[in-house]
Enzyme design. Structure first.
Site, PDB file in Angstrom:
ATOM      1  N   THR A  46      12.665 -15.211   6.554  1.00  0.00           N
ATOM      2  CA  THR A  46      12.259 -14.419   5.384  1.00  0.00           C
ATOM      3  C   THR A  46      13.103 -13.148   5.351  1.00  0.00           C
ATOM      4  O   THR A  46      13.668 -12.746   6.383  1.00  0.00           O
ATOM      5  CB  THR A  46      10.781 -13.996   5.488  1.00  0.00           C
ATOM      6  OG1 THR A  46      10.661 -13.092   6.598  1.00  0.00           O
ATOM      7  CG2 THR A  46       9.848 -15.179   5.700  1.00  0.00           C
ATOM      8  N   ASP A 100      -1.029  -8.375  -4.325  1.00  0.00           N
ATOM      9  CA  ASP A 100      -0.113  -7.749  -3.369  1.00  0.00           C
ATOM     10  C   ASP A 100      -0.172  -6.241  -3.573  1.00  0.00           C
ATOM     11  O   ASP A 100      -0.870  -5.753  -4.488  1.00  0.00           O
ATOM     12  CB  ASP A 100       1.325  -8.276  -3.571  1.00  0.00           C
ATOM     13  CG  ASP A 100       2.130  -8.278  -2.272  1.00  0.00           C
ATOM     14  OD1 ASP A 100       2.286  -7.188  -1.684  1.00  0.00           O
ATOM     15  OD2 ASP A 100       2.589  -9.348  -1.847  1.00  0.00           O
ATOM     16  N   ASP A 128      -5.005  -3.953  -2.771  1.00  0.00           N
ATOM     17  CA  ASP A 128      -4.911  -3.739  -1.326  1.00  0.00           C
ATOM     18  C   ASP A 128      -6.057  -4.521  -0.692  1.00  0.00           C
ATOM     19  O   ASP A 128      -7.225  -4.158  -0.824  1.00  0.00           O
ATOM     20  CB  ASP A 128      -5.022  -2.243  -0.998  1.00  0.00           C
ATOM     21  CG  ASP A 128      -4.914  -1.996   0.495  1.00  0.00           C
ATOM     22  OD1 ASP A 128      -4.987  -2.972   1.286  1.00  0.00           O
ATOM     23  OD2 ASP A 128      -4.776  -0.820   0.886  1.00  0.00           O
ATOM     24  N   VAL A 166      10.040 -18.390  10.503  1.00  0.00           N
ATOM     25  CA  VAL A 166      10.539 -18.660   9.148  1.00  0.00           C
ATOM     26  C   VAL A 166      11.538 -17.590   8.744  1.00  0.00           C
ATOM     27  O   VAL A 166      11.292 -16.391   8.959  1.00  0.00           O
ATOM     28  CB  VAL A 166       9.377 -18.687   8.135  1.00  0.00           C
ATOM     29  CG1 VAL A 166       9.888 -19.079   6.755  1.00  0.00           C
ATOM     30  CG2 VAL A 166       8.293 -19.637   8.607  1.00  0.00           C
ATOM     31  N   TYR A 219      -2.035  -8.990  16.308  1.00  0.00           N
ATOM     32  CA  TYR A 219      -1.664  -9.999  15.292  1.00  0.00           C
ATOM     33  C   TYR A 219      -2.067 -11.390  15.787  1.00  0.00           C
ATOM     34  O   TYR A 219      -2.664 -12.179  15.051  1.00  0.00           O
ATOM     35  CB  TYR A 219      -0.155  -9.906  15.056  1.00  0.00           C
ATOM     36  CG  TYR A 219       0.449 -10.928  14.127  1.00  0.00           C
ATOM     37  CD1 TYR A 219       0.381 -10.788  12.744  1.00  0.00           C
ATOM     38  CD2 TYR A 219       1.151 -12.028  14.642  1.00  0.00           C
ATOM     39  CE1 TYR A 219       0.985 -11.719  11.889  1.00  0.00           C
ATOM     40  CE2 TYR A 219       1.753 -12.958  13.802  1.00  0.00           C
ATOM     41  CZ  TYR A 219       1.662 -12.794  12.426  1.00  0.00           C
ATOM     42  OH  TYR A 219       2.261 -13.715  11.597  1.00  0.00           O
ATOM     43  N   ASN A 243      -2.514 -15.890   2.346  1.00  0.00           N
ATOM     44  CA  ASN A 243      -1.183 -15.781   2.954  1.00  0.00           C
ATOM     45  C   ASN A 243      -0.841 -14.375   3.461  1.00  0.00           C
ATOM     46  O   ASN A 243      -0.053 -14.225   4.382  1.00  0.00           O
ATOM     47  CB  ASN A 243      -0.158 -16.236   1.903  1.00  0.00           C
ATOM     48  CG  ASN A 243       1.251 -15.822   2.231  1.00  0.00           C
ATOM     49  OD1 ASN A 243       1.904 -16.412   3.089  1.00  0.00           O
ATOM     50  ND2 ASN A 243       1.732 -14.776   1.562  1.00  0.00           N
ATOM     51  N   LYS A 249      -4.568 -14.145  14.258  1.00  0.00           N
ATOM     52  CA  LYS A 249      -4.052 -15.463  13.875  1.00  0.00           C
ATOM     53  C   LYS A 249      -4.773 -16.592  14.627  1.00  0.00           C
ATOM     54  O   LYS A 249      -4.950 -17.691  14.090  1.00  0.00           O
ATOM     55  CB  LYS A 249      -2.543 -15.523  14.101  1.00  0.00           C
ATOM     56  CG  LYS A 249      -1.760 -14.654  13.110  1.00  0.00           C
ATOM     57  CD  LYS A 249      -1.926 -15.158  11.689  1.00  0.00           C
ATOM     58  CE  LYS A 249      -1.198 -14.340  10.656  1.00  0.00           C
ATOM     59  NZ  LYS A 249      -1.424 -14.842   9.283  1.00  0.00           N
TER      60      LYS A 249
HETATM   61  N1  LIG Z   1       7.790 -15.322   8.564  1.00  0.00           N
HETATM   62  C1  LIG Z   1       7.439 -15.962   9.667  1.00  0.00           C
HETATM   63  O1  LIG Z   1       8.277 -16.302  10.501  1.00  0.00           O
HETATM   64  C2  LIG Z   1       5.975 -16.322   9.905  1.00  0.00           C
HETATM   65  C3  LIG Z   1       5.658 -16.952  11.106  1.00  0.00           C
HETATM   66  C4  LIG Z   1       4.353 -17.307  11.367  1.00  0.00           C
HETATM   67  C5  LIG Z   1       3.371 -17.040  10.425  1.00  0.00           C
HETATM   68  N2  LIG Z   1       3.692 -16.421   9.275  1.00  0.00           N
HETATM   69  C6  LIG Z   1       2.596 -16.149   8.323  1.00  0.00           C
HETATM   70  O2  LIG Z   1       2.962 -16.539   7.019  1.00  0.00           O
HETATM   71  C7  LIG Z   1       2.397 -15.624   6.073  1.00  0.00           C
HETATM   72  C8  LIG Z   1       3.491 -14.981   5.251  1.00  0.00           C
HETATM   73  O3  LIG Z   1       4.399 -14.346   6.137  1.00  0.00           O
HETATM   74  P1  LIG Z   1       5.691 -13.566   5.643  1.00  0.00           P
HETATM   75  O4  LIG Z   1       6.645 -13.634   6.763  1.00  0.00           O
HETATM   76  O5  LIG Z   1       6.090 -14.024   4.303  1.00  0.00           O
HETATM   77  O6  LIG Z   1       5.126 -12.072   5.553  1.00  0.00           O
HETATM   78  P2  LIG Z   1       5.769 -10.792   4.824  1.00  0.00           P
HETATM   79  O7  LIG Z   1       5.379  -9.617   5.655  1.00  0.00           O
HETATM   80  O8  LIG Z   1       7.209 -11.021   4.570  1.00  0.00           O
HETATM   81  O9  LIG Z   1       4.989 -10.748   3.434  1.00  0.00           O
HETATM   82  C9  LIG Z   1       3.595 -10.505   3.431  1.00  0.00           C
HETATM   83  C10 LIG Z   1       3.172 -10.095   2.033  1.00  0.00           C
HETATM   84  O10 LIG Z   1       1.795  -9.646   2.134  1.00  0.00           O
HETATM   85  C11 LIG Z   1       1.681  -8.412   1.458  1.00  0.00           C
HETATM   86  N3  LIG Z   1       0.611  -7.608   2.047  1.00  0.00           N
HETATM   87  C12 LIG Z   1       0.592  -7.065   3.290  1.00  0.00           C
HETATM   88  N4  LIG Z   1      -0.510  -6.306   3.434  1.00  0.00           N
HETATM   89  C13 LIG Z   1      -1.202  -6.374   2.252  1.00  0.00           C
HETATM   90  C14 LIG Z   1      -2.407  -5.790   1.794  1.00  0.00           C
HETATM   91  N5  LIG Z   1      -3.115  -4.956   2.557  1.00  0.00           N
HETATM   92  N6  LIG Z   1      -2.815  -6.089   0.556  1.00  0.00           N
HETATM   93  C15 LIG Z   1      -2.083  -6.911  -0.247  1.00  0.00           C
HETATM   94  N7  LIG Z   1      -0.925  -7.481   0.146  1.00  0.00           N
HETATM   95  C16 LIG Z   1      -0.486  -7.209   1.390  1.00  0.00           C
HETATM   96  C17 LIG Z   1       3.038  -7.748   1.633  1.00  0.00           C
HETATM   97  O11 LIG Z   1       3.265  -6.724   0.683  1.00  0.00           O
HETATM   98  C18 LIG Z   1       3.985  -8.916   1.475  1.00  0.00           C
HETATM   99  O12 LIG Z   1       4.326  -9.148   0.128  1.00  0.00           O
HETATM  100  C19 LIG Z   1       1.601 -14.609   6.891  1.00  0.00           C
HETATM  101  O13 LIG Z   1       0.258 -15.026   6.985  1.00  0.00           O
HETATM  102  C20 LIG Z   1       2.265 -14.674   8.253  1.00  0.00           C
HETATM  103  O14 LIG Z   1       1.412 -14.269   9.282  1.00  0.00           O
HETATM  104  C21 LIG Z   1       4.980 -16.045   8.987  1.00  0.00           C
END
Ligand SMILES: NC(=O)c1ccc[n+]([C@@H]2O[C@H](COP(=O)([O-])OP(=O)(O)OC[C@H]3O[C@@H](n4cnc5c(N)ncnc54)[C@H](O)[C@@H]3O)[C@@H](O)[C@H]2O)c1
Length: 263
Positions: free
Chosen positions: A203, A50, A76, A201, A168, A103, A172
């Site tokens: 979050t 992360d 990164d 979700v 996005y 993820n 996806k």
């Molecule tokens: N939350 C939702 O409702 C939802 C819905 C559909 C899909 N998703 C998918 O589920 C997964 C997790 O989603 P989330 O809501 O927990 O996301 P989030 O944005 O809350 O967390 C994403 C994490 O990825 C890290 N990250 C981002 N860019 C980065 C980089 N360049 N290098 C390293 N780390 C990096 C961030 O620091 C963070 O900790 C994602 O693939 C998202 O597309 C989430």
């Protein structure tokens, strides 16, 4: 609107996940942090990548009493040299990878008129490109050890045609194609590849940035089930798909969205 009380979820235990070497991208916050927690709870050896240092260190500290303390590695994922170095270091430390959870992502909103070529490339780098290269690095180790599991995180958004998310959603949608292609090419190596498709979700980031009573009502009225999807619900499906209980599951998309067909 009052927050719903979340029913506690007790994860099933999958004995084969104990001691498995699991790499989780974007494990520092959000769904990723619950994945780190859930896999550590199974006795797996977890490395998470992360850029959110503070949250990631805090998570690692909180879980330091696990059977195997999860290891945070700053990386990164848009920097492909850093990505390759991180996987090489994990390989050296762990001697391979059994499970990769792709993820990490970022769902910042954007208007079509504002997108520049540089922003387009950046969105693909943040949301798509690293999934391929993390998988490529993991596959080289998985082949040597006779198998593995890769789970790529997609999104319900493009299935619903959400607004202000066209890049996005492009990424996806591609992730589902990537997952099927990899599943076909890697099946003979006993590597299973699937896509996990979360719905809306709850979050911390989603709640902080886009939560309104109207949005809550829109989501609930579009879902078959009238309860919000929690991070634990995504982790529960992911544990199953990573375990040997899912040994005949590959090349498919698995939704955890409370049956969200849009509203
Ligand atoms: N939350 C939702 O409702 C939802 C819905 C559909 C899909 N998703 C998918 O589920 C997964 C997790 O989603 P989330 O809501 O927990 O996301 P989030 O944005 O809350 O967390 C994403 C994490 O990825 C890290 N990250 C981002 N860019 C980065 C980089 N360049 N290098 C390293 N780390 C990096 C961030 O620091 C963070 O900790 C994602 O693939 C998202 O597309 C989430």
């Amino acid at each position: 609107m009052a927050e719903q009380a979340v029913q506690p979820l007790v994860y099933a235990t999958y004995p084969d996940l104990r001691d498995k070497r699991v790499v989780i991208t974007g494990g520092g916050t959000g769904i990723g942090s619950e994945l780190v927690t859930a896999f550590a709870g199974q006795g797996a050896r977890v490395w998470f990548l992360d850029i959110a240092d503070e949250a990631s260190h805090k998570l690692a500290d909180a879980l330091s009493g696990s059977a195997h303390a999860p290891q945070y590695r700053r990386c990164d994922l848009t920097d492909l040299n850093a990505l390759a170095a991180a996987f090489a270091a994990i390989d050296q430390e762990a001697g391979g990878i059994d499970v990769l959870l792709n993820n990490a992502a970022n769902d910042d909103r954007h208007e079509i008129d504002d997108v520049t070529p540089a922003y387009y490339e950046n969105r693909m780098a943040v949301n798509l490109r690293h999934q391929f290269f993390c998988a490529q690095a993991a596959v080289r180790m998985m082949r040597k050890q006779g198998g593995g599991v890769i789970l790529n995180f997609g999104s319900i958004s493009w299935h619903l045609a959400s607004s202000q998310l066209s890049l996005y959603m492009t990424a996806k949608a591609a992730i589902e194609g990537l997952s099927r292609g990899m599943a076909r090419d890697l099946g003979a190596d006993n590597i299973r590849v699937n896509a996990v498709i979360p719905g809306a979700v709850r979050t911390p980031r989603q709640q902080a940035l886009w939560h309104t009573p109207e949005e809550e009502a829109r989501i609930l009225s579009g879902q078959c089930l009238r309860e919000r999807v929690e991070m634990q619900d995504v982790a529960a499906l992911t544990l199953f798909l990573a375990s040997d209980n899912a040994r005949r599951c590959s090349g498919r998309e698995y939704f955890v969205d409370a049956g969200w067909y849009g509203a």
